[in-house]
Design an enzyme around this catalytic site. Structure first.
Site, mmCIF file in Angstrom:
data_model
loop_
_atom_site.group_PDB
_atom_site.id
_atom_site.type_symbol
_atom_site.label_atom_id
_atom_site.label_comp_id
_atom_site.label_asym_id
_atom_site.label_seq_id
_atom_site.Cartn_x
_atom_site.Cartn_y
_atom_site.Cartn_z
ATOM 1 N N ASP A 173 -31.085 -81.027 44.256
ATOM 2 C CA ASP A 173 -31.002 -81.870 45.143
ATOM 3 C C ASP A 173 -29.821 -82.877 44.751
ATOM 4 O OD1 ASP A 173 -32.493 -82.594 48.077
ATOM 5 O OD2 ASP A 173 -30.843 -84.070 47.207
ATOM 6 N N HIS A 176 -32.407 -75.864 57.787
ATOM 7 C CA HIS A 176 -32.711 -74.553 57.224
ATOM 8 C C HIS A 176 -33.903 -74.782 56.499
ATOM 9 C CE1 HIS A 176 -31.129 -70.639 55.179
ATOM 10 N NE2 HIS A 176 -32.242 -71.123 54.428
ATOM 11 N N HIS A 226 -36.808 -75.555 53.697
ATOM 12 C CA HIS A 226 -36.514 -75.553 52.499
ATOM 13 C C HIS A 226 -37.686 -76.647 52.183
ATOM 14 C CE1 HIS A 226 -34.003 -78.749 54.497
ATOM 15 N NE2 HIS A 226 -34.824 -79.757 53.427
ATOM 16 N N HIS A 251 -38.790 -79.205 49.263
ATOM 17 C CA HIS A 251 -38.486 -80.129 48.131
ATOM 18 C C HIS A 251 -39.606 -79.918 47.036
ATOM 19 C CE1 HIS A 251 -35.859 -82.632 50.550
ATOM 20 N NE2 HIS A 251 -36.217 -82.219 51.385
HETATM 21 P P1 5GP Z 1 -34.225 -82.648 54.339
HETATM 22 O O1 5GP Z 1 -33.855 -84.171 54.699
HETATM 23 O O2 5GP Z 1 -33.494 -81.878 55.551
HETATM 24 O O3 5GP Z 1 -35.551 -82.595 54.148
HETATM 25 O O4 5GP Z 1 -33.588 -82.208 53.011
HETATM 26 C C1 5GP Z 1 -32.247 -82.122 52.931
HETATM 27 C C2 5GP Z 1 -31.899 -82.062 51.378
HETATM 28 O O5 5GP Z 1 -30.698 -81.580 51.068
HETATM 29 C C3 5GP Z 1 -31.837 -83.783 51.050
HETATM 30 O O6 5GP Z 1 -32.609 -84.281 50.112
HETATM 31 C C4 5GP Z 1 -30.417 -83.841 50.619
HETATM 32 O O7 5GP Z 1 -30.041 -84.902 49.445
HETATM 33 C C5 5GP Z 1 -29.841 -82.505 50.293
HETATM 34 N N1 5GP Z 1 -28.534 -81.917 50.308
HETATM 35 C C6 5GP Z 1 -27.910 -82.353 51.304
HETATM 36 N N2 5GP Z 1 -26.375 -81.896 51.185
HETATM 37 C C7 5GP Z 1 -26.533 -81.516 50.001
HETATM 38 C C8 5GP Z 1 -25.468 -80.566 49.042
HETATM 39 O O8 5GP Z 1 -24.320 -80.370 49.480
HETATM 40 N N3 5GP Z 1 -25.783 -80.185 47.955
HETATM 41 C C9 5GP Z 1 -27.255 -80.298 47.534
HETATM 42 N N4 5GP Z 1 -27.418 -79.830 46.244
HETATM 43 N N5 5GP Z 1 -28.269 -80.821 48.027
HETATM 44 C C10 5GP Z 1 -27.687 -81.485 49.402
HETATM 45 ZN ZN ZN Z 2 -29.219 -71.544 57.274
#
Ligand code: 5GP
Ligand code: ZN
Length: 113
Positions: free
Chosen positions: A30, A97, A99, A101
């Protein structure tokens, strides 16, 4: 899926370091870590919600969870770990999308129960 950041990582249209890859998914670090180790497991197939999954997708996610549990050294899982799947606005999902963690390497500061 056009304009999906994680699809672009999967297809190598945007470069990122993949710490693991197989036919089902990739694992990346992340960019904004919330624990000592913070990885994202990203299925290769695009869908946003668990509720959208076909039976095949559910089997894929099952394999992904099993594989994560086996990557103990790579992901630093020996002391315990936490998996989080944010779904929708209230959970703060920012990337549409699915995912998982993967948080590890320290005692977690917040307990859901
Ligand atoms: P969500 O908030 O959708 O559950 O998690 C998305 C995660 O993607 C966040 O923890 C954020 O830090 C991570 N993220 C967003 N953009 C990028 C990126 O460009 N590269 C990486 N490695 N992680 C990203
Ligand atoms: Zn996608």
């Amino acid at each position: 899926m056009e304009d999906c950041l994680f699809c672009k990582f999967v297809k190598n249209e945007i470069k990122t370091e993949k710490v693991y890859e197989d036919g089902d998914f990739i694992i990346i670090r992340d960019i904004n870590p919330q624990a000592k180790n913070h990885f994202l497991a990203i299925p290769k197939k695009h869908f946003k919600y668990l509720a959208e999954m076909t039976a095949d997708d559910a089997a894929t996610v099952g394999r992904i969870l099993k594989k994560i549990s086996e990557l103990k050294d790579l992901l630093g899982l020996d002391g315990g770990y936490r998996l989080v799947i944010n779904q929708g606005d209230d959970a703060g999902q920012t990337v549409p999308h699915l995912h998982v963690h993967i948080l590890s390497g320290q005692k977690m500061g917040w307990q859901p129960a």
